[in-house]
Scaffold this motif. Sequence first.
Motif, short mmCIF file in Angstrom:
data_model
loop_
_atom_site.label_atom_id
_atom_site.label_comp_id
_atom_site.label_asym_id
_atom_site.label_seq_id
_atom_site.Cartn_x
_atom_site.Cartn_y
_atom_site.Cartn_z
N LYS A 20 1.07 -1.45 0.06
CA LYS A 20 0.14 0.09 0.32
C LYS A 20 0.97 1.24 0.33
N GLY A 21 2.05 0.85 -0.30
CA GLY A 21 2.60 2.59 -0.38
C GLY A 21 2.66 2.89 1.57
N LEU A 22 3.34 2.38 2.54
CA LEU A 22 3.36 2.51 3.51
C LEU A 22 3.86 2.14 4.50
N ASP A 23 5.48 1.91 3.89
CA ASP A 23 6.23 0.95 4.27
C ASP A 23 7.19 1.83 5.28
N ASN A 24 7.15 3.17 5.83
CA ASN A 24 8.10 4.46 5.74
C ASN A 24 8.43 4.23 6.72
N GLU A 25 9.49 3.60 7.03
CA GLU A 25 9.94 3.15 8.47
C GLU A 25 10.28 4.84 9.39
N ILE A 26 10.49 4.33 10.82
CA ILE A 26 10.67 5.28 11.62
C ILE A 26 11.90 4.18 12.80
N LYS A 27 13.19 5.02 12.57
CA LYS A 27 13.60 4.82 13.29
C LYS A 27 14.81 5.43 14.39
N MET A 28 14.61 5.02 15.83
CA MET A 28 16.17 6.47 16.66
C MET A 28 17.48 5.80 16.00
N THR A 29 17.63 6.98 15.10
CA THR A 29 19.28 6.60 15.23
C THR A 29 20.00 7.09 16.57
N ASP A 30 21.60 6.88 15.69
CA ASP A 30 22.55 6.38 17.04
C ASP A 30 23.06 7.65 17.96
N HIS A 31 22.06 9.23 17.15
CA HIS A 31 22.23 10.42 18.34
C HIS A 31 21.02 10.56 18.68
N GLY A 32 19.54 9.80 18.56
CA GLY A 32 18.96 10.05 19.90
C GLY A 32 17.75 10.85 19.23
N LYS A 33 18.19 10.52 17.84
CA LYS A 33 17.15 11.36 16.91
C LYS A 33 15.54 10.28 16.07
N MET A 34 14.30 10.76 16.03
CA MET A 34 13.14 9.53 15.56
C MET A 34 14.08 9.64 14.53
N GLN A 35 14.37 8.91 13.26
CA GLN A 35 14.16 9.82 11.84
C GLN A 35 13.05 8.78 10.98
N GLY A 36 12.36 9.26 10.12
CA GLY A 36 11.56 8.46 9.18
C GLY A 36 13.04 7.89 8.15
N VAL A 37 12.71 7.00 7.68
CA VAL A 37 13.74 6.42 7.18
C VAL A 37 13.61 6.42 5.44
N GLY A 38 12.46 6.46 4.80
CA GLY A 38 11.15 6.12 3.90
C GLY A 38 11.34 7.80 3.75
N LEU A 39 10.94 8.52 4.73
CA LEU A 39 10.58 10.44 3.84
C LEU A 39 11.45 10.77 4.89
#
Length: 115
Positions: A20-39
């Motif tokens: 469905k094109g909703l596979d935008n994973e959000i992960k915590m970076t090594d610097h403690g920030k939450m980043q949208g990988v796909g976005l």
Amino acid sequence: MTDPAEMNTVSQILEKMRQKGLDNEIKMTDHGKMQGVGLNKIYKPEDLTIIKTYRFEGMSDPGDNSVIYVIEDKDGQIGYILDAYGMYSDHEGTGFDDFLKKIPTADRDLQELFN
């Protein structure tokens, strides 16, 4: 098409989201920030809403316990956060858990997303 009620594995949920094109994973970076990988966005808790939570328990190994948080950002983009839970969490320290606790929740029926 698979009925969401019939999706009972992590891979089934993630595959349906990908379709469905909703596979935008959000992960915590090594610097403690939450980043949208796909976005390619950095998020604060107030930028996100947890709209559905799927929990999975390992049949024989508690280390297989995992959770998918389906997330909507303030721009209406849908994505997810994937993690093991409990003592098997993929994140050390309290930063990840503290971030999750600050995200508002609005449990929604995702039928429209998966059809």
